[in-house]
Design a protein around this motif. Sequence first.
Motif, PDB file in Angstrom:
ATOM      1  N   UNK A 124       0.814  -1.211   0.000  1.00 36.97           N
ATOM      2  CA  UNK A 124       0.000   0.000   0.000  1.00 36.97           C
ATOM      3  C   UNK A 124       0.848   1.262   0.000  1.00 36.97           C
ATOM      4  N   UNK A 125       2.077   1.194   0.529  1.00 36.89           N
ATOM      5  CA  UNK A 125       2.953   2.366   0.549  1.00 36.89           C
ATOM      6  C   UNK A 125       3.693   2.574  -0.766  1.00 36.89           C
ATOM      7  N   UNK A 126       3.679   1.599  -1.652  1.00 37.48           N
ATOM      8  CA  UNK A 126       4.385   1.723  -2.922  1.00 37.48           C
ATOM      9  C   UNK A 126       3.547   2.540  -3.907  1.00 37.48           C
ATOM     10  N   UNK A 127       4.190   3.381  -4.719  1.00 39.42           N
ATOM     11  CA  UNK A 127       3.427   4.187  -5.696  1.00 39.42           C
ATOM     12  C   UNK A 127       3.096   3.395  -6.955  1.00 39.42           C
ATOM     13  N   UNK A 128       2.445   2.260  -6.773  1.00 45.07           N
ATOM     14  CA  UNK A 128       2.086   1.414  -7.909  1.00 45.07           C
ATOM     15  C   UNK A 128       0.577   1.198  -7.897  1.00 45.07           C
ATOM     16  N   UNK A 129      -0.041   1.057  -9.048  1.00 42.42           N
ATOM     17  CA  UNK A 129      -1.487   0.802  -9.087  1.00 42.42           C
ATOM     18  C   UNK A 129      -1.833  -0.550  -8.456  1.00 42.42           C
ATOM     19  N   UNK A 130      -3.024  -0.625  -7.913  1.00 46.19           N
ATOM     20  CA  UNK A 130      -3.473  -1.886  -7.310  1.00 46.19           C
ATOM     21  C   UNK A 130      -3.539  -2.996  -8.345  1.00 46.19           C
ATOM     22  N   UNK A 131      -3.925  -2.662  -9.564  1.00 43.83           N
ATOM     23  CA  UNK A 131      -4.004  -3.682 -10.606  1.00 43.83           C
ATOM     24  C   UNK A 131      -2.644  -4.292 -10.894  1.00 43.83           C
ATOM     25  N   UNK A 132      -1.562  -3.495 -10.771  1.00 42.45           N
ATOM     26  CA  UNK A 132      -0.224  -4.027 -11.036  1.00 42.45           C
ATOM     27  C   UNK A 132       0.163  -5.069  -9.990  1.00 42.45           C
ATOM     28  N   UNK A 133      -0.223  -4.846  -8.737  1.00 42.91           N
ATOM     29  CA  UNK A 133       0.090  -5.810  -7.680  1.00 42.91           C
ATOM     30  C   UNK A 133      -0.636  -7.126  -7.922  1.00 42.91           C
ATOM     31  N   UNK A 134      -1.923  -7.044  -8.213  1.00 47.52           N
ATOM     32  CA  UNK A 134      -2.724  -8.256  -8.421  1.00 47.52           C
ATOM     33  C   UNK A 134      -2.278  -8.989  -9.679  1.00 47.52           C
ATOM     34  N   UNK A 135      -2.132  -8.259 -10.787  1.00 44.77           N
ATOM     35  CA  UNK A 135      -1.754  -8.901 -12.039  1.00 44.77           C
ATOM     36  C   UNK A 135      -0.340  -9.457 -11.986  1.00 44.77           C
ATOM     37  N   UNK A 266     -13.159 -10.416 -15.551  1.00 44.52           N
ATOM     38  CA  UNK A 266     -14.055 -10.176 -14.417  1.00 44.52           C
ATOM     39  C   UNK A 266     -13.397 -10.595 -13.105  1.00 44.52           C
ATOM     40  N   UNK A 267     -12.750 -11.768 -13.090  1.00 42.31           N
ATOM     41  CA  UNK A 267     -12.142 -12.247 -11.846  1.00 42.31           C
ATOM     42  C   UNK A 267     -10.954 -11.381 -11.424  1.00 42.31           C
ATOM     43  N   UNK A 268     -10.162 -10.911 -12.380  1.00 39.30           N
ATOM     44  CA  UNK A 268      -9.039 -10.032 -12.032  1.00 39.30           C
ATOM     45  C   UNK A 268      -9.539  -8.664 -11.565  1.00 39.30           C
TER      46      UNK A 268
END
Length: 281
Positions: A124-135, A266-268
Amino acid sequence: MTEPPGVSGPGARAATAPVTGATTAHAPATPAPLAPRARLWPALGAVYRAQLSRARVARIPLLFVATFQSLGIMVLMRGVVDGGAEARAVVAGSSVLVVAFVALNLLAQYFGQLRASGGLDHYATLPVPAAAVVLGAAGAYASFTVPGVVITAVAGSVLFSLPMGGLWVLVAVIPLAGAALAGLGAALGLLAPRAELATLCGQLGMSAALLLGVLPGGRLPEPVQWVRDLLPSTYGVEALARTFEHSPDWGHVLFDLGVCAAVGVVSLAAATWAYRRAAVR
């Protein structure tokens, strides 16, 4: 009134004027602007490489377990299945089961443990989009399934005497089924209130992929068929099973792959929403 010696004219008046700039030393400093957030694709690549290097040593033994499990199921089913639609379903379902074991089961456990241990605070502290973490995490876990799926599909084709000319479709089946199952696994791990429940959900999901994936859909009761249609791996299994026919219907194969891709999106998206929800708590 006379001016002091050596000081006269406008210069004297300027020297005796009050200095107003001295008060600016106590003014609050303007904060420096923050760096812009990382773009999606560079951030996705960085997270993917980091997850791949972290999981390489720990997940390879589990990949062997997943592969041997699928090979054992095919050997067991060979004693009761001779050929036809049942053989195609067994080989396709066992191959996609490798993806379910890693991308669904293990990823649900990973995100469940990450949430329970507070590891999401780091991301959460990293300046990266949430989608990048999940993908990135989903892609890294799904990448480990490639050797096991290929070995299982080739071994099953030899075991059941199925044609192998259509196995090139694994190039599409592995990433699409992996995305769908990884998104489901990540969502289960992030939404589960405890790590133990995330592990349980991952195991149940893998068991559903096993029980509903290695049997032809037409042989199942209608309520069970509805559950099978909701399982993300079903469409990858159907696409792969059709390629084992002597004259595959490529239109149906493309349709199944399209549905699998839509389910993956949809699942991602659900996993990304679950990540944002868990990261702010």
